[in-house]
Write an enzyme that holds these catalytic residues in place. Sequence first.
Site, mmCIF file in Angstrom:
data_model
loop_
_atom_site.group_PDB
_atom_site.id
_atom_site.type_symbol
_atom_site.label_atom_id
_atom_site.label_comp_id
_atom_site.label_asym_id
_atom_site.label_seq_id
_atom_site.Cartn_x
_atom_site.Cartn_y
_atom_site.Cartn_z
ATOM 1 N N ASN A 32 1.091 -1.092 0.360
ATOM 2 C CA ASN A 32 -0.324 0.095 0.219
ATOM 3 C C ASN A 32 0.816 1.302 0.089
ATOM 4 O OD1 ASN A 32 -2.728 1.677 1.580
ATOM 5 N ND2 ASN A 32 -2.945 1.363 -0.425
ATOM 6 N N HIS A 37 6.902 5.566 0.999
ATOM 7 C CA HIS A 37 7.636 4.698 0.770
ATOM 8 C C HIS A 37 9.304 5.140 -1.172
ATOM 9 C CE1 HIS A 37 4.719 1.941 2.609
ATOM 10 N NE2 HIS A 37 4.932 2.039 3.038
#
Length: 282
Positions: A32, A37
Amino acid sequence: MKTVITIAQLRAEVQGWRSEGERIAFVPTMGNLHAGHFRLVQEAKKAADRVVVSIFVNPTQFGEGEDFGSYPRTIEKDSSGLIEMGADLLFLPAVEEMYPGGRELVTFIEVPGVSEMLCGECRPGHFRGVATVVCKLFNMVGPDLALFGEKDFQQLAVIRKMVKELNIPIEIQGVPTVREKNGLALSSRNGYLSVNEREQASLLSRCLSDAKEAILAGKLSIEVIETAQIERLKEAGFKPEYFSVVRCSDLKRANSDDMELVILAAAQFGVPRLIDNLSFNR
Ligand code: PAF
């Protein structure tokens, strides 16, 4: 970007790069993926020749009644994002690949001290699950460097301690938290919030900055500052778990002579449990 699902395939790919003398960076995730990230992947690319990313929603770090079953799984979108970012390899193991003996037979890594307070107290067993899966992934990938977001400040402290005390030859790099314009720290669990709630949830980061200013002003005790921010969060509809000023080195209560501090906070807001932190020197 190649995607592999077995440890054997992963090792073969990494071995090929190793034999060419390439430096390998690793970004472990639960998927997700968001801009936080992608920032890890970006930093990994700057620091190494090859970037391996794992996506694995790790059952051993979720407690009873937590969101393991409903944790957002968005593999196709994640995979396109990683291709765009220039990651080299995606490791996407099934639970059976990671824990072939089942959950009961797992050998665990315990990291005492830093695992026990704050999130460790609110989520018993959580950091044991994190340390175990990260150690397993480190053994599978064998990177030179691994990158983690500073939003999970306590997790980063647990991993640094584990690596140091188990003599794991991997450099650990923390990467600053990516935030929305209003200050809300990006998190996969922000998806549980409506647009309006995201605006309200940004109060958590303002409480951290206001507490920092109050500490630097030096007029109030740390306890008074913490209590005031907890009350402010409660009045705004949060259910705070902790709002604590601790020292960066070991996450223990800060004394008046500790200079490197971090304020760590966790609070339920609507569906998700949000965490955030702010580190500073006084
Ligand atoms: O921070 C996370 O996403 C997870 O805790 C990690 C480090 C990937 C371990 O499952």
